[in-house]
Scaffold this motif. Structure first.
Motif, PDB file in Angstrom:
ATOM      1  N   THR A   1      25.649 -22.761  23.098  1.00  0.00           N
ATOM      2  CA  THR A   1      24.165 -22.696  22.646  1.00  0.00           C
ATOM      3  C   THR A   1      23.471 -21.984  23.785  1.00  0.00           C
ATOM      4  O   THR A   1      23.738 -22.122  24.891  1.00  0.00           O
ATOM      5  N   THR A   2      22.407 -21.471  23.343  1.00  0.00           N
ATOM      6  CA  THR A   2      21.580 -20.694  24.228  1.00  0.00           C
ATOM      7  C   THR A   2      20.376 -21.528  24.741  1.00  0.00           C
ATOM      8  O   THR A   2      19.674 -21.382  25.569  1.00  0.00           O
ATOM      9  N   ASP A   3      20.323 -23.112  24.124  1.00  0.00           N
ATOM     10  CA  ASP A   3      19.069 -23.650  24.615  1.00  0.00           C
ATOM     11  C   ASP A   3      19.524 -24.531  25.532  1.00  0.00           C
ATOM     12  O   ASP A   3      20.328 -25.085  25.702  1.00  0.00           O
TER      13      ASP A   3
ATOM     14  N   TYR B   1      22.125 -27.335  26.034  1.00  0.00           N
ATOM     15  CA  TYR B   1      23.271 -26.821  26.804  1.00  0.00           C
ATOM     16  C   TYR B   1      23.674 -28.002  28.062  1.00  0.00           C
ATOM     17  O   TYR B   1      24.768 -28.255  28.182  1.00  0.00           O
TER      18      TYR B   1
ATOM     19  N   THR C   1      24.522 -27.952  17.430  1.00  0.00           N
ATOM     20  CA  THR C   1      24.213 -26.427  17.776  1.00  0.00           C
ATOM     21  C   THR C   1      23.979 -25.636  16.759  1.00  0.00           C
ATOM     22  O   THR C   1      23.768 -24.308  16.732  1.00  0.00           O
TER      23      THR C   1
ATOM     24  N   GLU D   1      21.457 -25.332  14.223  1.00  0.00           N
ATOM     25  CA  GLU D   1      20.340 -24.458  14.492  1.00  0.00           C
ATOM     26  C   GLU D   1      20.208 -23.386  15.549  1.00  0.00           C
ATOM     27  O   GLU D   1      19.267 -22.473  15.228  1.00  0.00           O
ATOM     28  N   ASN D   2      20.819 -23.642  16.457  1.00  0.00           N
ATOM     29  CA  ASN D   2      20.674 -22.461  17.401  1.00  0.00           C
ATOM     30  C   ASN D   2      21.876 -21.350  17.343  1.00  0.00           C
ATOM     31  O   ASN D   2      21.882 -20.545  18.188  1.00  0.00           O
TER      32      ASN D   2
ATOM     33  N   ALA E   1      20.623 -17.801  17.485  1.00  0.00           N
ATOM     34  CA  ALA E   1      20.162 -17.058  18.784  1.00  0.00           C
ATOM     35  C   ALA E   1      21.541 -16.745  19.534  1.00  0.00           C
ATOM     36  O   ALA E   1      21.425 -15.961  20.182  1.00  0.00           O
ATOM     37  N   LEU E   2      22.562 -17.632  19.480  1.00  0.00           N
ATOM     38  CA  LEU E   2      23.816 -17.050  20.115  1.00  0.00           C
ATOM     39  C   LEU E   2      24.291 -15.769  19.462  1.00  0.00           C
ATOM     40  O   LEU E   2      24.815 -15.189  20.212  1.00  0.00           O
TER      41      LEU E   2
END
Length: 322
Positions: free
Chosen positions: A120-122, A126, A164, A166-167, A170-171
């Protein structure tokens, strides 16, 4: 060489340690027992096995862990492995947290490609997944263009988790900014993964297709693994899925695994392995080691049993080598 089903086996994953500086809940939770240091193969023994594997037709090696960069002299080992005759490719799988510290050494080692594991980028998520607040995931992502500038191919591996989903976009968008492949991997029912509900690659693809309506399969081979790759106009790289649980790709499998404690594993699903460490430390010759490895590789099972949930391997992924 070919196994009993005619598959060409030319790729070996080599785990050099079961240690890691993260504690991802699906891979290496805090309570696990680590292998004794005396049971971990020294680099000399690892290289000896790799030299024998080369005689059997192995040409491509993936260095894994645990986290391989936590082991002292990991990069020197990579350089020596890369220098062996007929070796076509040596790549590294890492969580990326130590890349900045070893950047110059890695570039000079001859490494062909690096796979970075980022789910994840969050930042907050993370930290929750990895069990650590010590590292900033954005700094790991910032290393991607730096590695590319030095001529190193980069892929990102992301395990598909309910947390993950929802993210995921973004990834995926990292491939809009850089020519990297983002590979989403179904969580395999091994170790802690057996206790966690699997999220299918199809579910993830539905989310991705909302952002990239022109998403389409690409035909060119983009690595040694079993990923299905997809392209889109907005992407500089590709998006891949490794649907190991919902889809059997075993007919094209080309790999075996060597654990850090010297177990040669023909298939991730089963606990069957050959104890090469025991043989080496009993003084076996290279010719006998070759015969034992050849027999094990030849007898590689036809396919895994993930779909049937019939998995005999009870070790954690960190102990097997990912």
């Amino acid at each position: 060489m070919n196994d009993q089903y005619g598959r060409k086996i030319d790729y070996m994953r080599v785990s050099i340690t079961d240690r890691c500086n993260l504690r991802c809940f699906y891979c290496m939770p805090n309570r696990i027992q680590l292998v004794n240091h005396s049971d971990i193969l020294p680099y000399e023994e690892l290289l000896r096995i790799c030299k024998v594997a080369i005689k059997l037709g192995i040409k491509k090696f993936k260095v894994t862990g645990g986290e391989p960069l936590v082991r002292k002299d990991c990069i020197k080992f990579i350089g020596k492995l890369k220098a062996l005759p007929t070796v076509e490719q040596v790549t590294l799988t890492t969580n990326g947290t130590l890349l900045e510290s070893y950047f110059d050494e890695l570039c000079e080692s001859g490494i062909d490609a690096i796979n970075i594991s980022i789910d994840t980028t969050d930042g907050e998520l993370y930290n929750q997944i990895t069990g650590s607040s010590k590292y900033d995931v954005s700094k790991i992502i910032d290393m991607i263009p730096i590695l590319i500038e030095r001529g190193i191919r980069v892929k990102i591996n992301a395990v598909i988790l309910a947390e993950t989903l929802e993210n995921a976009l973004a990834l995926a968008s990292i491939a809009e900014q850089h020519p990297v492949d983002i590979r989403f991997i179904e969580l395999m029912p091994i170790g802690e993964g057996e206790k966690i509900k699997n999220v299918s690659a199809k579910e993830l693809l539905r989310i991705i297709q909302n952002r990239y309506p022109d998403l389409h399969k690409v035909k060119e081979k983009r690595g040694n693994g079993p990923a299905h790759y997809y392209g889109a106009k907005r992407l500089l790289g590709c998006l891949g899925v490794i649907d190991a649980v919902s889809n059997s790709f075993c007919s094209k499998c080309n790999r075996v695994r060597l654990t850090s404690s010297g177990q040669l594993k023909p298939c991730l699903c089963y606990d069957d392995s050959v104890d090469l460490r025991k043989l080496i430390r009993e003084g076996v010759s290279d010719d006998m080691l070759l015969q034992v490895m050849e027999k094990s590789i030849y007898q590689k099972p036809r396919q895994h049993k993930f779909i049937e949930k019939n998995v005999s391997e009870n070790k954690l992924m960190s102990q097997i080598g990912g």
